[in-house]
Every structure is written in structure tokens, then in C-alpha cells.
Design a protein around this motif. Sequence first.
Motif: not given
Length: 302
Positions: A40-43, A48-54, A78-79, A91-94
Motif C-alpha cells: 500500500l505504501y509503494e502504491i 501509478a505503478p504497475i504490478a511488475s514495479d511492485l 485501489i483501482s 494501480i492507483r489508490l481510491t
Amino acid sequence: MDEQAVAAVRRFNRFYTRFVGALEPRFLGSEMSLVEARALYEIATRDAPIASDLQAELGIDAGYLSRIVRRLQGRGWISRGRGEDARRRPIRLTSEGRAAFAALDRDQRAHVGRPLERLMAADRATLVTALDTARAMLGGEAAPGYTVRTFRAGDMGMITARQAILYDEGWGWGAPMEVLLGEVTSQFLKNFEPGHEQCWVAERAGVMAGSVFLVDAGEGVAQLRLLYVEPWARGLGIGQDLVRRCVEFARAAGYREMMLWTHTVLTSARRIYEAAGMRITEVETHSEFGEPVQAEIWRMDL
């Protein structure tokens, strides 16, 4: 393998996992595990990171991350936007996610801050330096390249101590070298001539990573002295940068020549001097540090 160092790191890991609450099934009493909280912190702190970034940042496999993302999405935190494929959806926080992150961040700041309240300001500064040192030496993500500044109060003692330790560990030069280092640094402070002399200190993650001196040797000659780079900071170009600053400063100050005294065994430093355009002009053998060692004088016209 250095078993003492391994044991010390493991001992600290046991302390720190307890200190931050990493062993709790729900991190700081939240709905999340530690890994979910970190995701959650990284997002929250990335654009707007993508899954591979995380996945790369967290060091977990794709399946584990996918389950975490689904749980965060199921909570409405997240959305996921459109992407080239399912693996590259931003990926972004709502708004609910931002509120959850803000609450967790506030709780974590309070949790970490409480033990720091009992420390004096000087002790907190020491702690910050120690943590930055550990992160830099272990290759942490927050260790930047490096910065360079001119000397300030306290640097001479640190430079003397670190070089004395490194020369003793590497070559067994011990007390005689430490005496020489102390004489050079104390004389630099005592006789410092602004505009004609300077000391530069390289820092990495807030920690001294290397240094060099340029002093007036008389008759239009500038002398480069005490170049060193910490072993854990080598490979970043610090040595070359420090020598370059000496050359540029000496030219700007009007010196006609630059020289230095070094030893044949110091191969890394010698490569830097040669790349800068300096050449060996004199060679001698001395026993000032115990066993006979070959010394060299290097010079270059400015």
C-alpha cells in the motif's frame, strides 16, 4: 565468511522485526499484514505503478503479489486502469485507500517516534548517521550516488580515524601512519589558506565516503594529499571526482604544477592519478611505517 558480522546482522534483524511489529499478524493493529502495508505504501508513494514495479521493489513472486493486489482491491482501496495487458495495468489508490494509507502512516510515525522522544538531539543525529551507514553499506534502496562538499568542523578527526584504520587493516601501517595522518590534518586546519587550499568530503546517504586535500607546497606547486574512498563506496567514481576537483582548483588558484606522494601498493589510487594526467617522477623505498615499502612522487604541469 565473517561469522561475527553475520551474527550481528541477524541479532539486529531479530530486534528490528520486533521493534516495527513485523511479527504481528496484523501490522500495527490494522487490517493488513506487513507485506500488504508495504504494498500500500509503494502504491501511495509512486505514480501509478504497475504490478511488475511492485514485484521488483518488494522482492516477492508474481503470484503472491497478485493475491495482495486482489485483497487491496477487494477492500476498495485501489483501482486498476487500462494497460497493454493484465500485467501492465496502472494501480492507483481510491479515496478510501488514501484514507487507509493516511491512518496507517500516522500510526506508524507515532509508533516509531515514541522511542525517539527520549533521545537527545545529538543522539538522534548519531542514530540517523548509523542507519544511513548501514543502509549504504548493505546496498539499501535509499543509498544515493554521492555528494561532495568542502570540509567542516569534525571532519579532520573522522578522516584521520578512518584512514588510519583502513591503512592498518590493509597494510599494517599502524601507529606511524596514524601519526602522519594526524599531522597532515591538524596542519591543514592550522595553516589553511582560503582560495589556495581546500579539503573536499564525499558523502553517500549522509555518511562520509571519501575525501581529499589540496595544499600549498610552495613555489607555485600544489600538493594533493590523503585521497581515500571507503571500500563500500568504491566503483561510483568518487576518487576520480575528488582528484578532478583538485586539478580544477589548482588551475583556478594559479598554481603552475601539482604533485603528490603515494605508494606503489596503492594500485587503485595510482590508476586515478594516471588517468588525471599525472606521471611518476621519483621512486624511493622507506621504512617509516615498519616494513620497507616503495613510495612514489607524481607530478603534472597545470
